[in-house]
Scaffold this motif. Sequence first.
Motif, short mmCIF file in Angstrom:
data_model
loop_
_atom_site.label_atom_id
_atom_site.label_comp_id
_atom_site.label_asym_id
_atom_site.label_seq_id
_atom_site.Cartn_x
_atom_site.Cartn_y
_atom_site.Cartn_z
N ASP B 52 0.82 -1.22 0.00
CA ASP B 52 0.00 0.00 0.00
C ASP B 52 0.85 1.26 0.00
O ASP B 52 0.58 2.21 -0.74
CB ASP B 52 -0.92 0.03 1.24
N GLN B 53 1.86 1.27 0.87
CA GLN B 53 2.73 2.44 0.92
C GLN B 53 3.44 2.64 -0.42
O GLN B 53 3.62 3.77 -0.88
CB GLN B 53 3.78 2.28 2.02
N LEU B 54 3.80 1.54 -1.05
CA LEU B 54 4.47 1.64 -2.35
C LEU B 54 3.53 2.25 -3.38
O LEU B 54 3.93 3.10 -4.19
CB LEU B 54 4.92 0.24 -2.79
N GLU B 55 2.29 1.83 -3.35
CA GLU B 55 1.31 2.40 -4.27
C GLU B 55 1.14 3.89 -4.04
O GLU B 55 0.98 4.66 -4.99
CB GLU B 55 -0.06 1.72 -4.10
N THR B 56 1.19 4.28 -2.79
CA THR B 56 1.08 5.69 -2.45
C THR B 56 2.19 6.49 -3.12
O THR B 56 1.96 7.57 -3.68
CB THR B 56 1.16 5.86 -0.91
N ILE B 57 3.41 5.95 -3.05
CA ILE B 57 4.55 6.64 -3.66
C ILE B 57 4.36 6.66 -5.18
O ILE B 57 4.58 7.70 -5.84
CB ILE B 57 5.86 5.95 -3.27
N HIS B 58 3.98 5.51 -5.73
CA HIS B 58 3.76 5.42 -7.18
C HIS B 58 2.71 6.42 -7.64
O HIS B 58 2.93 7.18 -8.60
CB HIS B 58 3.34 3.98 -7.51
N GLU B 59 1.57 6.44 -6.95
CA GLU B 59 0.49 7.36 -7.33
C GLU B 59 0.93 8.81 -7.23
O GLU B 59 0.57 9.64 -8.07
CB GLU B 59 -0.74 7.12 -6.43
N ALA B 60 1.69 9.10 -6.19
CA ALA B 60 2.16 10.48 -6.01
C ALA B 60 3.07 10.88 -7.18
O ALA B 60 3.02 12.01 -7.66
CB ALA B 60 2.88 10.62 -4.68
N SER B 61 3.90 9.94 -7.64
CA SER B 61 4.78 10.23 -8.78
C SER B 61 3.96 10.51 -10.04
O SER B 61 4.28 11.43 -10.80
CB SER B 61 5.69 9.04 -9.08
N LEU B 62 2.93 9.73 -10.25
CA LEU B 62 2.09 9.95 -11.43
C LEU B 62 1.44 11.31 -11.35
O LEU B 62 1.32 12.03 -12.37
CB LEU B 62 1.03 8.85 -11.54
N LYS B 63 1.04 11.68 -10.15
CA LYS B 63 0.40 12.99 -9.94
C LYS B 63 1.39 14.11 -10.27
O LYS B 63 1.04 15.10 -10.93
CB LYS B 63 -0.05 13.07 -8.48
N VAL B 64 2.61 13.94 -9.83
CA VAL B 64 3.64 14.94 -10.12
C VAL B 64 3.83 15.07 -11.63
O VAL B 64 3.91 16.17 -12.17
CB VAL B 64 4.98 14.55 -9.44
N LEU B 65 3.87 13.94 -12.32
CA LEU B 65 4.09 13.97 -13.77
C LEU B 65 2.89 14.54 -14.51
O LEU B 65 3.05 15.21 -15.54
CB LEU B 65 4.40 12.56 -14.28
N GLU B 66 1.71 14.30 -13.99
CA GLU B 66 0.50 14.81 -14.63
C GLU B 66 0.29 16.29 -14.36
O GLU B 66 -0.13 17.02 -15.24
CB GLU B 66 -0.74 14.04 -14.12
N GLU B 67 0.53 16.71 -13.15
CA GLU B 67 0.14 18.07 -12.74
C GLU B 67 1.29 19.07 -12.78
O GLU B 67 1.11 20.21 -13.20
CB GLU B 67 -0.48 18.02 -11.34
N ILE B 68 2.47 18.66 -12.33
CA ILE B 68 3.60 19.58 -12.35
C ILE B 68 4.38 19.39 -13.66
O ILE B 68 4.66 20.34 -14.38
CB ILE B 68 4.55 19.37 -11.15
N GLY B 69 4.71 18.14 -13.94
CA GLY B 69 5.45 17.84 -15.15
C GLY B 69 6.93 18.13 -14.99
O GLY B 69 7.41 18.42 -13.88
N MET B 70 7.65 18.02 -16.10
CA MET B 70 9.10 18.25 -16.09
C MET B 70 9.48 19.16 -17.24
O MET B 70 8.81 19.16 -18.28
CB MET B 70 9.84 16.93 -16.27
N ASP B 71 10.55 19.91 -17.05
CA ASP B 71 11.08 20.72 -18.15
C ASP B 71 12.03 19.86 -18.97
O ASP B 71 13.01 19.34 -18.46
CB ASP B 71 11.82 21.94 -17.61
#
Lengths: 521, 521
Positions: B52-71
């Motif tokens: 579960d904790q791993l999924e939390t980290i995974h989901e948070a990463s996807l959120k970062v990529l979707e919402e903040i993104g990268m230059d």
Amino acid sequence: MNEHSAAEEAGSRQSRRRGREHHRGAGAGGLQQLPRRAITRNFPPTQIVSADQLETIHEASLKVLEEIGMDFLLPEARERLKAAGAEVKGERVRFPRQLVETALGTAPSRFTLHARNPDNNLEMGGAHMQFGSVSSAPNCSDLDGGRRPGTHADYRRFLKLCQVFNCIQFLGGYPVEPIDIHPSIRHLDALRDAATLLDKPFHAYSLGKERIRDGLEIARIARGINRQTFEREPSLFTIVNTNSPLKLDNPMLQGIIEMSSANQIVCVTPFTLAGAMAPVTVAGALVQQNAEALAGLVMTQTVRPGAPFIYGGFTSNVDMKSGAPAFGTPEYMKAVIVGGQLARRYNLPYRTSNTCAANAVDAQAAYESVFSLWGVTMGGGNMVMHGAGWMEGGLVASFEKFVLDCDLIQMVMEFLKPLDTGIDALGIEAMNEVGPGGHFFGCAHTLARYTNAFYAPLISDWRNFQQWQAAGSPEAQHKANRLWKEALEAYEKPPMDAAIAEELDAFVARRKEEGGAPTDF
Amino acid sequence: MNEHSAAEEAGSRQSRRRGREHHRGAGAGGLQQLPRRAITRNFPPTQIVSADQLETIHEASLKVLEEIGMDFLLPEARERLKAAGAEVKGERVRFPRQLVETALGTAPSRFTLHARNPDNNLEMGGAHMQFGSVSSAPNCSDLDGGRRPGTHADYRRFLKLCQVFNCIQFLGGYPVEPIDIHPSIRHLDALRDAATLLDKPFHAYSLGKERIRDGLEIARIARGINRQTFEREPSLFTIVNTNSPLKLDNPMLQGIIEMSSANQIVCVTPFTLAGAMAPVTVAGALVQQNAEALAGLVMTQTVRPGAPFIYGGFTSNVDMKSGAPAFGTPEYMKAVIVGGQLARRYNLPYRTSNTCAANAVDAQAAYESVFSLWGVTMGGGNMVMHGAGWMEGGLVASFEKFVLDCDLIQMVMEFLKPLDTGIDALGIEAMNEVGPGGHFFGCAHTLARYTNAFYAPLISDWRNFQQWQAAGSPEAQHKANRLWKEALEAYEKPPMDAAIAEELDAFVARRKEEGGAPTDF
């Protein structure tokens, strides 16, 4: 009170004053260290052999006990075992497996080791972990005074260090043997010190009936309890080393009988160096360790079913060129981990050790110790003896190594602290604030956390090369040298009820007058 | 051939002769070391966070990529990603999770990194483990010559050490940067050396299109294969460090495009120091690491679905007092282990590192490295960069540390070797022969096994104190100093087809004449 202890007492009073002035954060007297806390593993121990392989080792141990047996030198011990169903021929005792199974059935899987300060009680077994000091070194050393035989003064210094450091939860045997005290009364002075300079649990050596009975009494008096309560609340432990291979001598057996009768903790630890006192293979050394430990278990449970018992392992290899013991080796690591698998198969608390075989507090001392801690931690070690200070395969207790080891233990404690993956810890808010290409040093998320975000090491010097060189290129052992002195300065003698202190002194005085304990076995 | 390399060639011929005279046991030229062998874990990696904790980290990463993104600074990279479905606004790229899922679906979970000597091919992923040299240090050091900026000569010395030691299975980047070679042609000389002084797999830096294309060509020529075979058989790898936080620059993106197009191995490794280039929490740094690594994965798979990719982690903490990087810390260990859980969730090979932040090859260097190796090994690291030689947080490649680390790696290799619990290993026959109270030194079971019963360390000195003191109280770093020199003496240049050597030289000469690669980005 002699002039030695009067001077120390004055020093302690001064330390206590200084301690109160400087008491900030986690450390007595301003010493930076982790706060006192229970250490638990929150992931399962590593298994490097399969369940089948483990059974193979277990079965082989039973075969050794049934067919070869062990020499038990104490007639009383043999009589008790014979009455319980063992086969006794001369000094040789052979154990039908039923005896072992019965003992495994009565031995408790969890129990408390009580200290005179209940905050320092220790839960033995399960996922709990506790670290103790180095024990039984004949010599001590530090960078200033060099290597020297143990004295009462150095012994007391080590006891103070044990009390100061929160990561040291119990006192093992004597960190260094105070050989300037006559062997007949040494245990009396040493254990009175253990009971008064610290308020953590301590150990008594199984060196004959008189010494262990004195130890029991000192532990009972120190806790201010009667015999009945004492028997209900284990308050002392002893390490019984079998005389590997396959032998248990009189003093050790007397220790088991006295301690188990009183429901105190016995940890049977075979000292099985592969190629020397055990077969030259790790598996063979483990079979022998296991057989000897199980025989010790049977002894304790025969004396008193339900007496608390800790399964001990101390298997390593030797340098085959010289026969010298080797520690912190790949063989040591494997033995420690499989020993844990065995202890858990038996549902017994497991004792292990932090060890090294180095002569200097250099890279070798460090890597051998961390490899030991790696095996101990991942192998599910509960009670960890020689946690701090061990050098030269046990011949020396080093003050610098003590501090270094405390740093290593604290790192293990921090490693075992569960990772926070809560919403704040995930830091998305911080990443939003900082954005691509930014920096986290000054953002709100960091500012709110940085003062105690990470483990603050005792030893590690992270200055850049130029700064470090300008400071004299200090190495780890130099920093450790400074820190043990600071730690001693931070020592505060724990309070003790005046009546208890008097009773202790009276007991010690009486026993000394009686001549203490016999000095030949 | 210039006079420098002619002298070296003569030295090599002499070494080869000496090597053949002395070749006994496992080492070229008589150097004592473990034989070459594949390293595999036979127990599952440790998990310190739940699924579960791993999924939390995974989901948070996807959120970062979707919402903040990268230059992503390279226009061509942005165009490719946009065509694949990413949202591009200026330099900012946002990744719908479907892009990540698709990339995870095409990335291979296992592949071979080919060497010009097929005996040195490496299987990436699964339970395999490989160690490489220190990489990218601007300085090197040894106890005699002190700390100094890198030169071509020192660079070549490190390459020879990498070739000599069986426990070093690949060359990472340049162990020390040979700054006396002009940056426009440095990669040409350095990679020719990598291809000729060793016959193990090597790395090329993603420092612009020209350099990586030159690296690809050198790797192809060295293997004596055509382009088609080269694309089928990955023979080169590159470490792409994202510009944490959340940015990828032109040279790195050109590296991904060139390497993935050619089906060569890209290892995207965010360099996420918590509190500096990443949130100050370990979980936050992991979320960011994971987002950046996944974005890099998407880039590779967008260029060429199925291109080999390694998930890299390089998360640690800083010393919050100074901002200096800290390594081998409890935070490092936890990050390495959870990084492994993430890589395995994605079924990707996992790259980790052996690190420390010490200024001297003392206890600190040793414990920080062993704690790193603890995390790396128990965390399931596959490719281990900076396996040998790393000091000062990466600023120095130390010759002494190189040998010390080889000893540590060998100990890990021995630790990972499965325990023999066969009937002979159980040693009951030996226990029968020796009996209670006996000694195993001279029994048949021991005599048959003792010469190679245990790991023979390179560094550990197990002599007793008196002998050790009489020998001058040598410390670990002194022994390491002697050993790297012995190792260099033992170096044997691996054979290379004359035609291939000529083609390599011709390629390097032509590229130099063309001016090499541009030197500003």
